[in-house]
Design an enzyme around this catalytic site. Structure first.
Site, PDB file in Angstrom:
ATOM      1  N   GLU A   1      -2.712   8.760   8.098  1.00 25.88           N
ATOM      2  CA  GLU A   1      -1.049   8.684   8.270  1.00 25.88           C
ATOM      3  C   GLU A   1      -0.321   9.298   9.423  1.00 25.88           C
ATOM      4  O   GLU A   1       0.386   8.849   9.885  1.00 25.88           O
ATOM      5  CB  GLU A   1      -0.323   9.149   6.863  1.00 25.88           C
ATOM      6  CG  GLU A   1      -0.757   8.259   5.597  1.00 25.88           C
ATOM      7  CD  GLU A   1       0.094   6.804   5.895  1.00 25.88           C
ATOM      8  OE1 GLU A   1       1.185   6.820   6.450  1.00 25.88           O
ATOM      9  OE2 GLU A   1      -0.546   5.828   5.405  1.00 25.88           O
TER      10      GLU A   1
ATOM     11  N   CYS B   1     -11.121   2.577   0.013  1.00 19.21           N
ATOM     12  CA  CYS B   1      -9.723   3.081   0.312  1.00 19.21           C
ATOM     13  C   CYS B   1      -9.015   2.226   1.529  1.00 19.21           C
ATOM     14  O   CYS B   1      -9.963   2.202   2.705  1.00 19.21           O
ATOM     15  CB  CYS B   1      -9.187   4.396   0.455  1.00 19.21           C
ATOM     16  SG  CYS B   1      -7.615   4.864   1.001  1.00 19.21           S
ATOM     17  N   THR B   2      -8.090   1.409   1.453  1.00 22.94           N
ATOM     18  CA  THR B   2      -7.827   0.677   2.782  1.00 22.94           C
ATOM     19  C   THR B   2      -7.333   1.561   3.835  1.00 22.94           C
ATOM     20  O   THR B   2      -7.286   0.932   5.075  1.00 22.94           O
ATOM     21  CB  THR B   2      -6.725  -0.228   2.363  1.00 22.94           C
ATOM     22  OG1 THR B   2      -5.592   0.526   1.500  1.00 22.94           O
ATOM     23  CG2 THR B   2      -6.782  -1.334   1.360  1.00 22.94           C
ATOM     24  N   HIS B   3      -7.228   2.657   3.865  1.00 23.49           N
ATOM     25  CA  HIS B   3      -7.016   3.647   4.821  1.00 23.49           C
ATOM     26  C   HIS B   3      -8.346   3.718   5.666  1.00 23.49           C
ATOM     27  O   HIS B   3      -8.443   4.145   6.770  1.00 23.49           O
ATOM     28  CB  HIS B   3      -6.330   5.042   4.488  1.00 23.49           C
ATOM     29  CG  HIS B   3      -4.896   4.839   4.343  1.00 23.49           C
ATOM     30  ND1 HIS B   3      -4.419   4.349   3.083  1.00 23.49           N
ATOM     31  CD2 HIS B   3      -3.846   5.311   5.006  1.00 23.49           C
ATOM     32  CE1 HIS B   3      -3.121   4.657   3.294  1.00 23.49           C
ATOM     33  NE2 HIS B   3      -2.809   5.296   4.229  1.00 23.49           N
TER      34      HIS B   3
ATOM     35  N   TYR C   1      -1.054   8.239  -2.742  1.00 22.93           N
ATOM     36  CA  TYR C   1      -1.085   7.786  -4.088  1.00 22.93           C
ATOM     37  C   TYR C   1      -2.133   8.341  -4.625  1.00 22.93           C
ATOM     38  O   TYR C   1      -2.376   8.756  -5.810  1.00 22.93           O
ATOM     39  CB  TYR C   1      -1.107   6.050  -4.292  1.00 22.93           C
ATOM     40  CG  TYR C   1       0.103   5.452  -4.086  1.00 22.93           C
ATOM     41  CD1 TYR C   1       1.413   5.986  -3.772  1.00 22.93           C
ATOM     42  CD2 TYR C   1      -0.107   4.154  -4.435  1.00 22.93           C
ATOM     43  CE1 TYR C   1       2.497   5.228  -3.589  1.00 22.93           C
ATOM     44  CE2 TYR C   1       1.155   3.120  -4.295  1.00 22.93           C
ATOM     45  CZ  TYR C   1       2.267   3.813  -4.041  1.00 22.93           C
ATOM     46  OH  TYR C   1       3.353   3.107  -4.052  1.00 22.93           O
ATOM     47  N   GLY C   2      -3.416   8.600  -3.795  1.00 26.79           N
ATOM     48  CA  GLY C   2      -4.706   9.083  -4.458  1.00 26.79           C
ATOM     49  C   GLY C   2      -4.824  10.481  -5.016  1.00 26.79           C
ATOM     50  O   GLY C   2      -5.792  10.820  -5.631  1.00 26.79           O
TER      51      GLY C   2
ATOM     52  N   ASP D   1       0.868  -1.202   0.102  1.00 27.14           N
ATOM     53  CA  ASP D   1       0.167  -0.043  -0.043  1.00 27.14           C
ATOM     54  C   ASP D   1       0.768   1.239  -0.034  1.00 27.14           C
ATOM     55  O   ASP D   1       2.038   1.248   0.285  1.00 27.14           O
ATOM     56  CB  ASP D   1      -0.939   0.069   1.189  1.00 27.14           C
ATOM     57  CG  ASP D   1      -1.855   1.167   1.259  1.00 27.14           C
ATOM     58  OD1 ASP D   1      -2.454   1.606   0.238  1.00 27.14           O
ATOM     59  OD2 ASP D   1      -1.954   1.858   2.364  1.00 27.14           O
ATOM     60  N   SER D   2       0.386   2.510  -0.242  1.00 22.90           N
ATOM     61  CA  SER D   2       1.028   3.505  -0.022  1.00 22.90           C
ATOM     62  C   SER D   2       1.535   4.064   1.199  1.00 22.90           C
ATOM     63  O   SER D   2       2.387   4.919   1.582  1.00 22.90           O
ATOM     64  CB  SER D   2       0.198   4.849  -0.678  1.00 22.90           C
ATOM     65  OG  SER D   2      -0.910   5.053   0.203  1.00 22.90           O
TER      66      SER D   2
ATOM     67  N   CYS E   1      -4.574  -1.890  -1.672  1.00 24.68           N
ATOM     68  CA  CYS E   1      -4.559  -0.332  -2.032  1.00 24.68           C
ATOM     69  C   CYS E   1      -5.541  -0.261  -3.322  1.00 24.68           C
ATOM     70  O   CYS E   1      -5.452  -0.788  -4.187  1.00 24.68           O
ATOM     71  CB  CYS E   1      -3.006   0.023  -2.520  1.00 24.68           C
ATOM     72  SG  CYS E   1      -3.189   1.740  -3.259  1.00 24.68           S
ATOM     73  N   ASN E   2      -6.633   0.380  -2.886  1.00 27.88           N
ATOM     74  CA  ASN E   2      -7.531   0.545  -3.810  1.00 27.88           C
ATOM     75  C   ASN E   2      -7.102   1.264  -5.277  1.00 27.88           C
ATOM     76  O   ASN E   2      -7.512   1.171  -6.446  1.00 27.88           O
ATOM     77  CB  ASN E   2      -8.792   1.120  -3.582  1.00 27.88           C
ATOM     78  CG  ASN E   2      -9.510   0.425  -2.313  1.00 27.88           C
ATOM     79  OD1 ASN E   2     -10.648  -0.443  -2.677  1.00 27.88           O
ATOM     80  ND2 ASN E   2      -9.112   0.471  -1.326  1.00 27.88           N
TER      81      ASN E   2
END
Ligand code: DGL
Length: 270
Positions: free
Chosen positions: A153, A185-187, A43-44, A11-12, A74-75
């Protein structure tokens, strides 16, 4: 496929650890090799071509290890790089989009599905296209949430800034009348409590990580490649950012300790 090999994840940054956490819960014998590309996060808000390049670099790095498959945790990478990655590598590569859509299409009653995701994922329309291909009668509304990933983050997942952003981002989806919302989004599972506060109780939340781990299990079963060792397995973690910070923040997300996190200089890949 070597059953004792690891599952590669990337993932980012921290978000993909929500998928790692799901693997640890549902497939507790599986070893994980995880790469969090914190130095290049988010990344998004990057062009699709750049995200694709990063995703392929990370899979190549993971492929240099003893892995049996890769899950793009990561989507944004899944929306932009899944097809080319599946073509390029000779091990299975799974993405986040289809598993999440499959679950949402199954659960929606009024056929109105909301999706929250990064700007790049929304611009790609991957969720709308996948949903329409599965069930042409569903309507999908996608909403970009650019402030969410930076908040996660830095660990600011309960504060006023998170609430203000959630209120703003979710309002158009409420007006749309969704009965199902995909956390695209995985976040975002890390903001679930805040998100819940700004949608109606009856809205079903879909976390694609649950679905992608079930798909992972199927792929491993089909290949006779579920890890037979009793465990607990040793995971291996890499980040392009500060490894100590990644360990501290990451363990909070993952809910267990990692041991050492190794730093990789991704600038040298450019
Ligand atoms: N967690 C990633 C996703 O699922 C990327 C977020 C970002 O770096 O913007 O889309």
């Amino acid at each position: 496929m070597n059953p004792r090999a690891a599952i590669g994840l990337f993932d980012s940054g921290l978000g993909g650890l929500t998928v790692a956490r799901e693997i640890a819960g549902r497939l507790p014998r599986e070893r994980i090799i995880y790469f969090g590309d914190t130095a290049r996060c988010p990344y998004g808000s990057r062009p699709a071509g750049e995200v694709r390049k990063f995703a392929l670099q990370l899979i190549k790095f993971l492929a240099g290890h003893d892995i049996k498959m890769v899950v793009m945790a990561c989507n944004t990478s899944s929306a932009t790089a899944l097809a080319v990655a599946q073509e390029r590598f000779d091990f299975p590569v799974l993405g986040m989009i289809k598993p999440g859509v499959r679950a949402a299409v199954k659960r929606t009653r009024n056929k109105r599905i909301g999706v929250i995701a990064t700007g790049t994922t929304v611009a790609n329309r991957a969720y709308s296209r996948a949903a329409r291909a599965m069930d042409p009668s569903v309507e999908v509304k996608e909403q970009a949430c650019p402030r969410f990933v930076p908040l996660v983050e830095v660990g600011d997942v309960h504060g006023e800034r998170a609430h203000r952003s959630a209120r703003e981002y979710l309002q158009p989806l409420k007006e749309f009348g969704m009965d199902t919302l995909i956390l695209g989004c995985t976040h975002y599972p890390l903001l679930e409590k805040v998100i819940r506060d700004h949608i109606e109780d009856k809205v079903i939340l879909v976390d694609p990580s649950v679905e992608v781990v079930e798909e992972t299990r199927l792929v491993l079963e089909r290949n006779g490649a579920l890890n037979p060792d009793p465990g607990p397995p040793e995971h291996l973690l890499y980040t392009s950012g500060d490894p100590e910070r990644f360990r501290l923040m990451g363990e909070r997300v993952y809910g267990a300790s990692f041991g050492r996190v190794y730093r990789v200089d991704v600038q040298s890949w450019e």
